[in-house]
Scaffold this active site. Sequence first.
Site, PDB file in Angstrom:
ATOM      1  N   ALA A 559     -31.352  15.510  -9.904  1.00 35.54           N
ATOM      2  CA  ALA A 559     -32.348  15.497  -8.856  1.00 35.54           C
ATOM      3  C   ALA A 559     -32.441  14.112  -8.263  1.00 35.54           C
ATOM      4  O   ALA A 559     -32.179  13.125  -8.932  1.00 35.54           O
ATOM      5  CB  ALA A 559     -33.698  15.903  -9.438  1.00 35.54           C
ATOM      6  N   ASP A 706     -48.282  12.324  -8.368  1.00 40.96           N
ATOM      7  CA  ASP A 706     -47.251  13.134  -7.719  1.00 40.96           C
ATOM      8  C   ASP A 706     -47.235  14.547  -8.281  1.00 40.96           C
ATOM      9  O   ASP A 706     -46.205  15.070  -8.673  1.00 40.96           O
ATOM     10  CB  ASP A 706     -45.885  12.455  -7.896  1.00 40.96           C
ATOM     11  CG  ASP A 706     -44.862  13.008  -6.909  1.00 40.96           C
ATOM     12  OD1 ASP A 706     -45.279  13.577  -5.875  1.00 40.96           O
ATOM     13  OD2 ASP A 706     -43.663  12.882  -7.186  1.00 40.96           O
TER      14      ASP A 706
END
Length: 855
Positions: A559, A706
């Site tokens: 990722a 986040d």
Amino acid sequence: MGFAVLASIVILTLFLKSTYGQQQDQSIPNSDEYFISQFFEKMSTNSTKSTHLYNLSSPVCSWQFVFCDANQQTVIGLIAPNLGLTGPIPDTTIGKLKTLQFLDLNTNQINDFSSDFWSLTSLKSLNLSNNNFSINLPTNIGNFGSLEKLDLSVNNFVGNIPESFTSLTGLQNLNLNRNRFDSVIPLGITSCHSLTSIDLSVNNFHGSLPQGFDTAFPKLKSLNLAANLITGKGSEFSKMVSLNYLNVSKNLFKGSVVEIFNGPLEIVDLSSNCFEGHISQVAFDWSHLIHLDLSDNEISGMFFSNFTLSQALNLKHLNLAKNRFFKQSFIQISELYSLEYLNLSETNMIGHIGNQISELTHLKTLDLSNNHLVGKIPLLPFKTLQNLDLSNNNLTGDIPFSLLQKLQWMERFNFSYNNLSFCDSELSVETVRSAFIGSTNSCPIAANPTFFKKKMHKQRGLKVALGLATTLIILLVGLLLFAFGCRKKTRMWDVKKSCNEENVISGPFSFKTDSTTWVADVKVASLVPVVIFEKPLLNFTFSDLLSATSNFDQGTLLAEGRFGPVYRGVLGGTVHVAIKVLVHGSTMTDDEAAAEFMHLGRIKHPNLVPLMGYCLAGEQRIAIYDYMENGNLHNLLYDLPLGVHVNEDWSTDTWEDQETNDNDIQNVGSEALLMTWRFRHKIGLGTARALAFLHHGCSPPIIHRDVKASSVYLDYYLEPRLSDFGLSKIFGNRVCDDMALGSPGYASPDGAITTKSDVYGFGMVLLELITGKKPVGDEYPNEDNSKAQDLVSWVRGLVRVNRGSRAIDPKIRATGDEGQMVEGLKIGYLCTADLSSKRPSMQQVVGLLKDIEPV
Ligand SMILES: *[C@@H]1O[C@H](CO)[C@@H](O)[C@H](O)[C@H]1NC(C)=O
Ligand SMILES: *[C@@H]1O[C@H](CO)[C@@H](O)[C@H](O)[C@H]1NC(C)=O
Ligand SMILES: *[C@@H]1O[C@H](CO)[C@@H](O)[C@H](O)[C@H]1NC(C)=O
Ligand SMILES: *[C@@H]1O[C@H](CO)[C@@H](O)[C@H](O)[C@H]1NC(C)=O
Ligand SMILES: *[C@@H]1O[C@H](CO)[C@@H](O)[C@H](O)[C@H]1NC(C)=O
Ligand SMILES: *[C@@H]1O[C@H](CO)[C@@H](O)[C@H](O)[C@H]1NC(C)=O
Ligand SMILES: *[C@@H]1O[C@H](CO)[C@@H](O)[C@H](O)[C@H]1NC(C)=O
Ligand SMILES: *[C@@H]1O[C@H](CO)[C@@H](O)[C@H](O)[C@H]1NC(C)=O
Ligand SMILES: *[C@@H]1O[C@H](CO)[C@@H](O)[C@H](O)[C@H]1NC(C)=O
Ligand SMILES: *[C@@H]1O[C@H](CO)[C@@H](O)[C@H](O)[C@H]1NC(C)=O
């Protein structure tokens, strides 16, 4: 005068009484009603009046316990169970019922026969089960030549079965279970050619079976000789080709077990004998088999072959425990869909527990104790599992939180004598002492949710004080933020510009552009240590990270995470990790960064992705995490079907092909699971717990910054885990504005970064879970054909007008209580309030979500 009157009354009374009584006795002498009423009269019963058992004013055929033939003329049955009839059957009562065919006196306290009992030669069925006989069974039983069913079970008959059984040629069912017969089984019984069912279990029969026993009963379907002292060989049953129930458990049978498997056997109990041989050699039609118990014998060799078991589609009960099998790996069970009971205790198994165990969706009992099994506990079929014994193996790792939570609904479990660790507070001390012997309680105090609960409860005063303090601090922080707000905003604009210019570099290492630097780095690499917190003796270095990721090759990229790229790798050939390279931006020194990593490494919660270790390699700060086998929520929600390779997907790997580790269950069932409200709720609640822990269980509180669907991962056990907590300090301030403010769609509208901005982000995740729609850029259709701009305004609009149910993901709508889903949307509504002060705390959110937990 007075005396005369009194005397005459007495005389009259006596006369009336005797006349009436005589009428009763004499009006129907030697008739069936007479014999039956006498029987009830003379057997003492536990009712004060036996007269309610019969009524002489009405015909005998209408009496409650009497059954007559079709013409209502002849008594053919007396069925009188559980009336407290006590003592011997008296003469000249039921023994005189010449036409009696059915006599059932079960569950009384009768202890002997009358001498005329043996003239009941029409008897077809005699049930004296559960009485108090403790005599020899009289030879006269041979008089009952018409007998088809004889049930003398649960008494104390002693001695032998009379040889006169030779006359009972019509006998079909013989039940002598639970008596104290203590002879050999007589040859006479082999004349009873009509027998379809024989139960001699739980007696003291000894010696070998009479000659010809194996061929005497061509119609025999059920044979139970269990719990006696009978000797013999398996081959003695091989000719019983009609048998479908065979129980010889707890006897002294010997010889090869292979010989028994013949005929249409469905239920086979050979447990606790001395059978030997190799069951892998059994050639048999397994499709009929329902119940197989071979436990506690001396069977050796290997288990059944794969082929064998794949035929056993109806098998519900399999017990191979306590034998002498060779060392072998876990039985191949994936096809045994019907299995409810699996006992492989003491079968010399090595290696891992097969993952297919989770596919046995009817399994209630699983006993794998006393083997040499290693590795983690795999996913288990908890919907049905009631009884679990994994004790005395070499299993390792954490007992997953999800499993521990299931224990409260289980009847029995045992994890003792392994190398397991666990963290759960809900278990009682006694449970831990008896079922977790030798396991390590790996709970850091701070990660023990109940510890907090209790502490909070007990110290209400403290809680209030803390609450006040927190409020004050938040106020202060708010004021400060407000004061500096404008200045900060302009600063960030500058940063953004510079970030954009730098953004051309795809990863942190410019290997391709500058190979000389790269070579230089490799030289240093073997000296740069990798710190693995829980295994300080593993001497990994940066060069191990390089080889684990093929020099941070694009092919191992999992990722492009918020704080930098994430790679996958296998450290030292065994430890699956995700390696996160933080783009170096902070002004922290290496020592400060190391201290911060150590701090984060101590933060543990069942719903957080644990930080395993770190490495400070030159400019780079590298965080090493447990690898999450089942990918992240974002991909699971939107990229179904799984297997499509997308940027942040941790689950679509190819490297397990190279691995021999068979203990991976990537995505097993997760696709299907995610289609249910129950599972989505579980993800929501787990994520909320993780955040509540970071906010309220850590000191100082950790703001995640986040929270979004792609930060929520599913581990090996499909337990939700939040990742990337606490990295912002190490990550530094040199950040692009979108990074500082969270991801698009998840950022709280006021822009402030507090625990309440995490609550906002969580609210979005919850809305995604329930609606199945992305925060932005999806279709948000309204009734009036207008379209909402984004998920949050769409859902909030609908909830406001009580139309929340329209927003529910059609995929999960039918899988649970729609009311709960609507309530869930309301929780999302609260969390996404514009004003951060109106948003609930994560602790409150946990409470709200628990209220709508599907049961
Ligand atoms: C006995 O039977 C008669 C006739 O059927 C009925 O009238 C009477 O009530 C019965 N007595 C009892 C005690 O049941
Ligand atoms: C007789 O006693 C047994 C056990 O004590 C009881 O179950 C049964 O109902 C009683 N029978 C009557 C007719 O009261
Ligand atoms: C005899 O009675 C018992 C009840 O104690 C019952 O379970 C059993 O089936 C009966 N036996 C026969 C042969 O009908
Ligand atoms: C059953 O028989 C035994 C003797 O064999 C006797 O001691 C016992 O009291 C009897 N039980 C009942 C309930 O009548
Ligand atoms: C075999 O008989 C014993 C003793 O009656 C019993 O406990 C066991 O449950 C029986 N096995 C099966 C499979 O029916
Ligand atoms: C059963 O199948 C597995 C793979 O499915 C294989 O590894 C194993 O060797 C097989 N066992 C036997 C006895 O054939
Ligand atoms: C498994 O079988 C063994 C041997 O028969 C027995 O002792 C044990 O209780 C069984 N386990 C379970 C859970 O039934
Ligand atoms: C577990 O492993 C240790 C070390 O390999 C070994 O000594 C022990 O016998 C094993 N225990 C079991 C129950 O297999
Ligand atoms: C238990 O596990 C630890 C760490 O994995 C290992 O050091 C230890 O030897 C194991 N103990 C046994 C008895 O296998
Ligand atoms: C678990 O197994 C161990 C070892 O066999 C035994 O000592 C303990 O009593 C068992 N605990 C429970 C709850 O069955």
